[in-house]
Scaffold this motif. Structure first.
Motif, PDB file in Angstrom:
ATOM      1  N   ASN A  51     -12.739  -4.151  -0.624  1.00  0.00           N
ATOM      2  CA  ASN A  51     -11.803  -4.625  -1.633  1.00  0.00           C
ATOM      3  C   ASN A  51     -12.184  -4.093  -3.016  1.00  0.00           C
ATOM      4  O   ASN A  51     -13.128  -4.556  -3.647  1.00  0.00           O
ATOM      5  N   TYR A  68       0.821  -1.213   0.000  1.00  0.00           N
ATOM      6  CA  TYR A  68       0.000   0.000   0.000  1.00  0.00           C
ATOM      7  C   TYR A  68       0.853   1.261   0.000  1.00  0.00           C
ATOM      8  O   TYR A  68       1.942   1.286   0.583  1.00  0.00           O
ATOM      9  N   THR A  88     -10.788  -4.494  -5.780  1.00  0.00           N
ATOM     10  CA  THR A  88     -10.605  -5.449  -6.878  1.00  0.00           C
ATOM     11  C   THR A  88     -11.886  -6.224  -7.180  1.00  0.00           C
ATOM     12  O   THR A  88     -12.068  -6.731  -8.278  1.00  0.00           O
ATOM     13  N   VAL A  89     -12.762  -6.315  -6.193  1.00  0.00           N
ATOM     14  CA  VAL A  89     -14.055  -6.971  -6.426  1.00  0.00           C
ATOM     15  C   VAL A  89     -14.977  -5.939  -7.082  1.00  0.00           C
ATOM     16  O   VAL A  89     -15.370  -4.953  -6.458  1.00  0.00           O
TER      17      VAL A  89
HETATM   18  C1  LIG Z   1      -9.496  -8.710  -3.105  1.00  0.00           C
HETATM   19  O1  LIG Z   1     -10.217  -9.469  -4.039  1.00  0.00           O
HETATM   20  C2  LIG Z   1      -9.398 -10.127  -4.983  1.00  0.00           C
HETATM   21  C3  LIG Z   1     -10.314 -10.733  -6.046  1.00  0.00           C
HETATM   22  O2  LIG Z   1     -11.301 -11.492  -5.470  1.00  0.00           O
HETATM   23  C4  LIG Z   1      -8.541 -11.144  -4.274  1.00  0.00           C
HETATM   24  O3  LIG Z   1      -7.705 -11.812  -5.206  1.00  0.00           O
HETATM   25  C5  LIG Z   1      -7.696 -10.428  -3.231  1.00  0.00           C
HETATM   26  O4  LIG Z   1      -6.958 -11.358  -2.487  1.00  0.00           O
HETATM   27  C6  LIG Z   1      -8.562  -9.603  -2.309  1.00  0.00           C
HETATM   28  N1  LIG Z   1      -7.707  -8.755  -1.482  1.00  0.00           N
HETATM   29  C7  LIG Z   1      -7.812  -8.718  -0.150  1.00  0.00           C
HETATM   30  C8  LIG Z   1      -6.876  -7.799   0.553  1.00  0.00           C
HETATM   31  O5  LIG Z   1      -8.631  -9.385   0.462  1.00  0.00           O
END
Ligand SMILES: *[C@@H]1O[C@H](CO)[C@@H](O)[C@H](O)[C@H]1NC(C)=O
Ligand SMILES: Cc1cc2nc3c(=O)[nH]c(=O)nc-3n(C[C@H](O)[C@H](O)[C@H](O)COP(=O)(O)OP(=O)(O)OC[C@H]3O[C@@H](n4cnc5c(N)ncnc54)[C@H](O)[C@@H]3O)c2cc1C
Ligand SMILES: *[C@@H]1O[C@H](CO)[C@@H](O)[C@H](O)[C@H]1NC(C)=O
Ligand SMILES: *[C@@H]1O[C@H](CO)[C@@H](O)[C@H](O)[C@H]1NC(C)=O
Ligand SMILES: *[C@@H]1O[C@H](CO)[C@@H](O)[C@H](O)[C@H]1NC(C)=O
Ligand SMILES: *[C@@H]1O[C@H](CO)[C@@H](O)[C@H](O)[C@H]1NC(C)=O
Ligand SMILES: *[C@@H]1O[C@H](CO)[C@@H](O)[C@H](O)[C@H]1NC(C)=O
Length: 554
Positions: free
Chosen positions: A407, A270, A409-410
């Motif tokens: 998150n 980060y 990324t989701v």
């Molecule tokens: C966030 O989500 C992504 C995709 O599902 C996953 O690969 C990743 O580990 C997650 N990050 C955290 C910090 O939980």
């Protein structure tokens, strides 16, 4: 009455002359394949390899279609950090117009296209690459319509709008010197079917049939928003790729202001960066990314944020609301051979509403991502021609909500409510009738098999005497997208007429999430113009506050 022969002759003569004229600078007919100038790579870094300065004047989230021109412009006078979650260019994949649809099928963690399925059940696509949607799209370049300027919620300075378009056009837009075989037939067929007048080549949005600009040049090589970064002041701009922004950081005392951002690199490390006094954080993360980030940062409808345990920074009931996507309806016809696509270059702007466009899908392309209802087929030995009507101003809108409260990324979940309003179905009906007339023109005869019938992939058009229910079923059964997603951060609801987030200092949104409808026939021209336009306005604003005028250098 139009004299078809004369018109055909005029069209070919036009191209011949254009080509002879263009020959001064470019070769019209030779296929070349070298990548564009990559000057911006001098200040583009992998996020893992780069320690940003402690603070910048401007931090832009999203190196997309709007973010790149905005960053280049602000760097003329101020320090700028541009953060993009995707990679920088992969030339072999992205550059050729003939294969652009192939990339729509890719979907690994770092592919330039991130596919998703909306709650409506339709597969859709978001960009994830430096240059954003302009690096994965069909290349059609067409300016906004008057209705858009009149209703966008922005008080436009039309001289500055014109200069911003020209800035983009002088860098990356081709005035087509040639059309492929089908686009030529399509142009002629539209005119024969009554989509008139013949407007020849124009960037402007005018009723009738026109040839627009293209970000694919006449060799079929793409030029995207990423190249607008070449216009930046390299001393003032840092571009990071694989830099995923997690949230915007706010002041802890009054007044409420954005003071920086938190992002992580591909090692999961980060980083926090701040903006300087009088600086700003600007969201250019696109119609899905910008509302998502605002919600994750604690701006949104209080009840939703609370139910997700996100601390509320400020109630903002309309963030993530009025999400829209324009339905595409029409037919897909099999060609007898393979033709080279140069991207979309022709549009019919009809009197009855819809815009009609067409593009070629190369042999061997998985069709699922382009014509979802056809299923997982690929045609191996010939091209497929998509003839699509765009429902221009869908009344149906939906909303976006988070699937993860922490998150980024989701991806969020989004619903567009395609064809929820009868007006949208009626416009689809109009599109069906225009395409019916087009298919009945003499020009289209040559695409019939054995001179008899077209070979359709998916459904043929419904019978002429159809009732509303039959048409509505056809529209729903053939539902596809033009990928012109917009909304989520609308002016007068989420941002003000300068695109500043209402009630928060030093925070703006500059991208397609601020569009109440999809401008022009296709939105990328307006999106790039907006990045440049707002950038210039910001430079002017700051110069004025420091007591000296800003002189725009063109
Ligand atoms: C966030 O989500 C992504 C995709 O599902 C996953 O690969 C990743 O580990 C997650 N990050 C955290 C910090 O939980
Ligand atoms: C397949 C396809 C075909 C199309 N064809 C055409 C066409 O022919 N003509 C036309 O005019 N338009 C076309 N469009 C539409 C046009 O490309 C888009 O409307 C336009 O690119 C949107 O620009 P934007 O700046 O709003 O978003 P984008 O260009 O998508 O930029 C957003 C950027 O932000 C990044 N980002 C998002 N979240 C984060 C985060 N948390 N941290 C860091 N970065 C983030 C994304 O990776 C992306 O690069 C097409 C679109 C697609 C997908
Ligand atoms: C298209 O762009 C490529 C890369 O910049 C260039 O090499 C080629 O000459 C261009 N073609 C035309 C017709 O301009
Ligand atoms: C570009 O994409 C191709 C095909 O997916 C891949 O093989 C290649 O490694 C990529 N190159 C870079 C530099 O990422
Ligand atoms: C393409 O394939 C189809 C079916 O496999 C065949 O009928 C057709 O003749 C082929 N066309 C060409 C041009 O080879
Ligand atoms: C808020 O919650 C309502 C009800 O569940 C839902 O319809 C709406 O989409 C949500 N909005 C956001 C921005 O999450
Ligand atoms: C439109 O959406 C509303 C709310 O979801 C629903 O009640 C209605 O039936 C829909 N109408 C049509 C024509 O789909």
């Amino acid at each position: 009455m139009l004299n078809f022969q004369t018109m055909l002759h005029n069209v070919s003569l036009f191209f011949l002359l254009l080509c002879i004229w263009l020959q001064q600078e470019v070769n019209c007919f030779v296929h070349q394949n070298s990548p564009p100038d990559s000057g911006y790579l001098r200040f583009t870094y992998e996020a893992t390899d780069f320690s940003p300065a402690k603070a910048y004047d401007y931090i832009i989230i999203g190196g997309g279609t709007a973010g790149c021109p905005l960053a280049a412009t602000l760097s003329e006078s101020y320090s700028v950090l541009l953060l993009e979650r995707g990679s920088s260019l992969n030339k072999s994949v992205l550059y050729e117009s003939n294969v652009f649809q192939n990339i729509l099928a890719a979907n690994d963690n770092d592919s330039p296209v991130q596919t998703f399925v909306s709650e409506d059940g339709l597969q859709n696509a978001r960009a994830r690459i430096l240059g954003g949607g302009s690096m994965i799209n069909g290349g059609f370049y067409s300016r906004a319509d008057d209705y858009f300027y009149d209703n966008a919620g922005i008080e436009w300075d039309m001289g500055a709008v014109e200069r911003a378009y020209e800035w983009v056009e002088n860098s990356i837009v081709t005035r087509p010197g040639r059309l492929n075989r089908f686009q030529t037939s399509f142009f002629n067929g539209l005119l024969e079917s009554g989509v008139v007048p013949d407007n020849g080549f124009t960037f402007d949005h005018v009723r009738g049939t026109k040839i627009g600009g293209s970000t694919f040049n006449d060799s079929g090589i793409r030029h995207g928003a990423v190249e607008l970064l070449n216009n930046a002041n390299p001393e003032n701009l840092d571009v990071l790729v694989h830099a995923m922004v997690d949230r915007v950081i706010f002041s802890t005392s009054d007044p409420l202001a954005a003071v920086g951002v938190a992002y992580h690199d591909s090692n999961g490390k980060y980083h926090i960066v701040h903006v300087r006094t009088n600086g700003e954080v600007i969201l250019s993360a696109g119609a899905i990314g910008s509302p998502q980030l605002l919600l994750l940062s604690g701006l949104g409808p209080t009840s939703n944020l609370t139910s997700l345990n996100i601390p509320v920074v400020r109630d903002h009931p309309f963030i993530g609301q009025f999400m829209a996507d324009n339905p595409r309806t029409g037919v897909n016809i099999l060609l007898r051979d393979s033709i080279t696509d140069l991207g979309l270059r022709v549009a019919g702007i009809t009197e009855s509403g819809p815009y009609i466009e067409s593009f070629t899908v190369a042999p061997n392309t998985p069709l699922t991502s382009i014509i979802p209802f056809v299923g997982s087929v690929a045609i191996f030995n010939s091209s497929v021609q998509i003839i699509g009507g765009k429902i221009t101003r869908p009344k149906s809108t939906g909303s976006l909500h988070l699937l993860s409260a922490s998150n980024v990324t989701v991806g969020p979940s989004v619903r567009f409510n395609y064809y929820n309003h009868t007006e949208d179905v009626n416009e689809c009906w109009n599109a069906v009738e225009v395409i019916r007339k087009l298919l009945a023109t003499p020009t289209m005869e040559e695409y019939k098999f054995g001179g008899q019938n077209f070979e359709f992939l998916g459904l043929p058009l419904p019978e002429e005497s159809s009732d509303y229910e039959t048409i509505a079923s056809f529209c729903r059964d053939t539902l596809s997208t033009f990928w012109h997603i917009h909304g989520g951060c609308l002016p007068n609801k989420v941002v003000d007429s300068n695109l500043k987030v209402i009630g928060v200092d030093s925070l703006r949104v500059v991208d397609a999430s601020t569009f109440f409808n999809s401008p022009g026939t296709n939105p990328q021209a307006t999106t790039m113009m907006l990045g440049r336009y707002i950038g210039i306005k910001m430079l002017e604003e700051r110069a004025a506050s420091q007591g000296h005028p800003f002189l725009e250098y063109i």
